[in-house]
Design an enzyme around this catalytic site. Structure first.
Site, PDB file in Angstrom:
ATOM      1  N   ARG A 148       0.865  -1.174   0.000  1.00 17.67           N
ATOM      2  CA  ARG A 148       0.000   0.000   0.000  1.00 17.67           C
ATOM      3  C   ARG A 148       0.904   1.227   0.000  1.00 17.67           C
ATOM      4  O   ARG A 148       2.007   1.195   0.554  1.00 17.67           O
ATOM      5  CB  ARG A 148      -0.893   0.012   1.232  1.00 17.67           C
ATOM      6  CG  ARG A 148      -1.838  -1.184   1.344  1.00 17.67           C
ATOM      7  CD  ARG A 148      -2.665  -1.127   2.622  1.00 17.67           C
ATOM      8  NE  ARG A 148      -3.599  -2.253   2.717  1.00 17.67           N
ATOM      9  CZ  ARG A 148      -3.329  -3.413   3.304  1.00 17.67           C
ATOM     10  NH1 ARG A 148      -2.131  -3.608   3.871  1.00 17.67           N
ATOM     11  NH2 ARG A 148      -4.228  -4.378   3.342  1.00 17.67           N
ATOM     12  N   ARG A 248      -0.272  -1.106  -7.448  1.00 17.43           N
ATOM     13  CA  ARG A 248      -0.527  -2.233  -6.533  1.00 17.43           C
ATOM     14  C   ARG A 248      -1.474  -3.223  -7.221  1.00 17.43           C
ATOM     15  O   ARG A 248      -1.278  -4.436  -7.139  1.00 17.43           O
ATOM     16  CB  ARG A 248      -1.127  -1.699  -5.234  1.00 17.43           C
ATOM     17  CG  ARG A 248      -1.603  -2.767  -4.232  1.00 17.43           C
ATOM     18  CD  ARG A 248      -1.977  -2.069  -2.923  1.00 17.43           C
ATOM     19  NE  ARG A 248      -2.912  -2.811  -2.110  1.00 17.43           N
ATOM     20  CZ  ARG A 248      -2.579  -3.701  -1.179  1.00 17.43           C
ATOM     21  NH1 ARG A 248      -1.302  -3.984  -0.981  1.00 17.43           N
ATOM     22  NH2 ARG A 248      -3.500  -4.298  -0.449  1.00 17.43           N
ATOM     23  N   HIS A 271      -4.121  -8.765   2.580  1.00 15.08           N
ATOM     24  CA  HIS A 271      -5.570  -8.840   2.673  1.00 15.08           C
ATOM     25  C   HIS A 271      -5.979  -9.811   3.778  1.00 15.08           C
ATOM     26  O   HIS A 271      -5.488 -10.936   3.825  1.00 15.08           O
ATOM     27  CB  HIS A 271      -6.182  -9.323   1.357  1.00 15.08           C
ATOM     28  CG  HIS A 271      -6.153  -8.312   0.266  1.00 15.08           C
ATOM     29  ND1 HIS A 271      -6.305  -8.642  -1.074  1.00 15.08           N
ATOM     30  CD2 HIS A 271      -6.003  -6.953   0.296  1.00 15.08           C
ATOM     31  CE1 HIS A 271      -6.247  -7.540  -1.804  1.00 15.08           C
ATOM     32  NE2 HIS A 271      -6.056  -6.512  -0.997  1.00 15.08           N
TER      33      HIS A 271
END
Length: 305
Positions: A148, A248, A271
């Site tokens: 991120r 990303r 995630h």
């Protein structure tokens, strides 16, 4: 009460700065509307007043995604007031969230990413400037790891010590994960590190991999986004088509397109839920979609269940 709510998010839930800023923007938007319409305070607002706010948002053309997020922010705020005994009801309980279609992530082709990487690498090698070397490393790391953007600009210098093949990343909720770093990114790192002190004033030390003399003491995600768009234009990629988040997405989609396991991609992206990662299968061509759906163990299990 708003200040107390934000303090609770930090103290009890470990909310990140970006999360706090988002809650502040959302709740301030509602509060400003109520004040302008002379409908009272946010804390004492009634359901009909909040319906009027969301009706106004629709007239203004605000996206359904933004409306849903603001409604969620209000729900959290009024739950806090209930817990604190400051209200006896939650005025947004009877307001439904707008239905949202699940949007597919924007993705660059492998050729476009290759062109971008070639441009930033050539600039770093030919110019030899700290700025060019930094951008080369930022782009290489982002595409090589799928971090991120907040994780990328927030990397500590210690994370890349000793020519790392793995870096430890602290993601959402302070969860840590190990992410592999390829040879191209390590080459970019070797070009950048000798030039890194030039981003600092003489005699000043910094714990950040990408330090700056700004208020935050390190490169901001907004500034990186600007630099990335400028580089993209030189690589014949429209500026509106690219952002750190799009890179990303490209990282994840290109891995899956080349046969990577969905679980591995999930772990690298950080995630918590595999369903979040599965959206990337939708941007693959039909042949690869079928391959993932027919042969991935999670997909097979889902069908049998």
């Amino acid at each position: 009460m708003l200040e107390l709510f934000l303090e609770m998010l930090v103290a009890e839930r470990g909310a990140a700065k970006n999360t706090i800023e988002a809650y502040t923007r959302d709740l301030s938007s509602v509060s400003d509307f109520l004040s302008h319409k002379k409908l009272g305070s946010l804390e004492a607002s009634k359901t009909e007043h909040l319906r009027a706010y969301f009706s106004d948002q629709k007239k203004e053309g605000v996206s359904e995604r933004t409306v849903a997020r603001r409604l969620s922010s209000l729900r959290q705020f009024y739950r806090f007031l209930l817990d604190e005994g400051a209200r006896e009801d939650n005025p947004v309980d009877r307001i439904e969230s707008p239905k949202q279609g699940r949007s597919l992530p924007k993705v660059l082709s492998e050729e476009e990413v290759s062109g971008l990487l070639t441009f930033v690498r050539t600039q770093a090698e030919d110019k030899g400037s700290p700025e060019a070397a930094r951008l080369f490393l930022l782009v290489e790391l982002l595409y090589a790891t799928g971090l991120r953007v907040s994780e990328l600009v927030g990397l500590p210098l210690a994370a890349v010590s000793r020519d790392p093949q793995l870096i430890l990343v602290k993601g959402k909720g302070n969860k840590e994960r190990l992410v592999p770093v390829g040879s191209a990114a390590r080459k970019a790192l070797s070009l950048y590190l000798p030039l890194r002190p030039r981003f600092l004033k003489a005699g000043i030390e910094s714990p950040w991999l990408f330090p700056s003399n700004g208020l935050e003491g390190r490169l901001t995600r907004q500034r990186f986004g600007q630099l990335l768009k400028e580089a993209a234009v030189h690589a014949d990629i429209p500026a509106k088509k690219i952002s750190p988040h799009v890179l990303r997405h490209a990282f994840a989609s290109h891995l899956l397109a080349n046969g990577a396991d969905l679980r591995i991609v999930q772990k690298m992206l950080g995630h918590a839920d595999i369903s979040t990662t599965q959206i990337y299968t939708h941007v693959l061509d039909s042949r690869l979609q079928k391959l993932v759906q027919d042969h991935h163990p999670l997909a097979t299990k889902s069908k049998s269940g």
